[in-house]
Design a protein around this motif. Structure first.
Motif, short mmCIF file in Angstrom:
data_model
loop_
_atom_site.label_atom_id
_atom_site.label_comp_id
_atom_site.label_asym_id
_atom_site.label_seq_id
_atom_site.Cartn_x
_atom_site.Cartn_y
_atom_site.Cartn_z
N CYS A 169 11.53 6.39 1.55
CA CYS A 169 10.51 7.24 0.92
C CYS A 169 10.75 8.72 1.21
CB CYS A 169 9.11 6.84 1.38
SG CYS A 169 8.73 7.21 3.10
N LYS B 231 0.79 5.76 6.84
CA LYS B 231 2.03 6.35 7.34
C LYS B 231 1.94 6.38 8.86
CE LYS B 231 2.20 9.48 3.35
NZ LYS B 231 0.81 9.21 2.87
N THR C 145 6.11 5.49 5.46
CA THR C 145 5.24 4.44 4.96
C THR C 145 5.71 3.08 5.48
OG1 THR C 145 6.62 4.41 2.98
CG2 THR C 145 4.59 5.72 2.88
N GLU D 124 -2.59 6.41 1.64
CA GLU D 124 -1.38 5.63 1.90
C GLU D 124 -1.10 5.61 3.40
OE1 GLU D 124 2.71 5.45 -0.53
OE2 GLU D 124 2.47 7.30 0.60
N ASP E 51 -6.03 8.83 4.91
CA ASP E 51 -5.05 9.05 3.84
C ASP E 51 -5.03 7.82 2.93
OD1 ASP E 51 -2.35 9.07 2.51
OD2 ASP E 51 -2.07 10.87 3.70
N TYR F 98 0.82 -1.22 0.00
CA TYR F 98 0.00 0.00 0.00
C TYR F 98 0.86 1.26 0.00
CZ TYR F 98 -4.00 -2.98 0.95
OH TYR F 98 -4.99 -3.93 0.84
N ALA F 99 2.17 1.10 -0.16
CA ALA F 99 3.08 2.25 -0.10
C ALA F 99 3.92 2.30 -1.36
CB ALA F 99 3.98 2.13 1.12
N HIS F 100 4.15 3.52 -1.86
CA HIS F 100 4.99 3.67 -3.06
C HIS F 100 6.45 3.44 -2.75
CE1 HIS F 100 5.72 7.62 -1.25
NE2 HIS F 100 6.75 7.76 -2.07
#
Length: 334
Positions: A18, A150, A73, A148, A146, A10-12
């Motif tokens: 990051c 965090k 993240t 994403e 959100d 679920y995180a880039h």
């Protein structure tokens, strides 16, 4: 508890990898440094000038307040472990200044329509567990919905101004000590891609830097930083630049976690690590050190160890500080 979701998906990006790239970040905050800084009570001892780990304000009674915030993240799929890692990482900034954490507040962003709130509870439980280990109060915090996830903490601590460790106090002729092995970043990248769990990486990331900081202060160290998202080379470049010295790294003396070299060999290198290396290369004399070794030295760490200008008993010396070079390079890697 059963976790049907892999949080890292679920995180880039993952963990401190990051972070906004250091060069871009310095350009953004450059206008905030200068004579027009807001005034407040006490004396600002450490601010934005050299990108140190935390802000430090000396109050009228002689004690200094240390303030920091850190969140990121998911770096692992296990919610409880992610909370523990994020909390240890946030607390590390206080330890890196030679301080002791007093109180923390949670910072949580959560995709409530995608992930169950029970998992958020596990993240917070992990953070609380590490704060308890550190002897630090946790008192509320802030949360937002959100897309994403965090998590992290804003931490306030205290320090004796006479025993601060800061990144601009390095002196030529001083050895460099590293208190945790590198390789967290490549192992986390492998975890994100494959789901493999690396207990040695989790154990390293959840280890508090308290004992290392106390040993460094006791040994008389006045210059230190922690090694996180900008990698060993990035944080060392900042320390050397702020101190007006050159830092020499003995690449053969740097310790690594088991499996780190294999993860690098198999291509598990984050974009953050590559950006770290790109940023420091104009400032580095790399000698005959190969590209793979440089990537490991620039590996984006999450909740890494302390990098101390001084010899700290029980931890490896990985280099030394030298007088500033005429060509302005801040790093020598051999």
């Amino acid at each position: 508890m059963t976790q049907p979701q892999r949080l890292t998906q679920y995180a880039h990006g993952g963990g401190c990898a990051c972070k906004i790239p250091p060069g871009e970040l310095e350009a953004v905050v450059s206008n905030l440094v200068g004579d027009a800084a807001p005034q407040g009570p006490g004396e600002l001892l450490v601010g934005l000038d050299d990108g140190d780990d935390a802000a430090v304000v000396k109050l009228s009674g002689g004690m200094a307040v240390v303030a920091t915030a850190d969140f990121f993240t998911p770096v692992v799929d296990d919610a409880y472990d992610w909370g523990r890692i994020a909390a240890a990482n946030a607390l590390s900034d206080v330890y890196a200044m030679g301080g002791s954490p007093v109180v923390a507040v949670n910072l949580l962003a959560w995709p409530r329509d995608l992930l169950p709130m029970e998992l958020a509870g596990e993240v917070l439980r992990g953070g609380l567990e590490i704060a308890r280990e550190a002897g630090c109060h946790v008192a509320g915090g802030h949360s937002v919905d959100d897309p994403e996830p965090k998590y992290g903490m804003a931490v306030t601590g205290v320090a004796d101004p006479a025993y601060l460790m800061r990144n601009d106090a390095g002196v030529a002729g001083t050895p460099l000590t590293l208190t945790k092995p590198l390789g967290i970043g490549v192992l986390n990248s492998r975890h994100k891609s494959t789901g493999e769990v690396f207990a040695q990486a989790v154990a390293t990331m959840t280890q508090l830097n308290r004992a290392a900081a106390e040993a460094a202060v006791k040994a008389g160290a006045v210059c230190a930083t922690d090694v996180t998202g900008f990698g060993l080379l990035g944080h060392l470049h900042k320390l050397a630049r702020a101190s007006g010295v050159t830092a020499r790294v003995d690449a053969r003396a740097v310790p690594y976690l088991d499996g780190a070299r294999e993860a690098l060999r198999d291509g598990y290198v984050s974009g953050g690590t590559r950006r770290n290396l790109d940023w420091v290369m104009p400032h580095a004399d790399t000698g005959s050190v190969g590209a793979d070794e440089l990537l490991l030295l620039a590996d984006a760490q999450t909740s890494g160890g302390l990098l101390v200008a001084g010899e700290v008993p029980g931890y490896p010396v990985i280099g030394e500080l030298l007088p500033a070079r005429p060509d302005g390079k801040t790093l020598e890697i051999r």
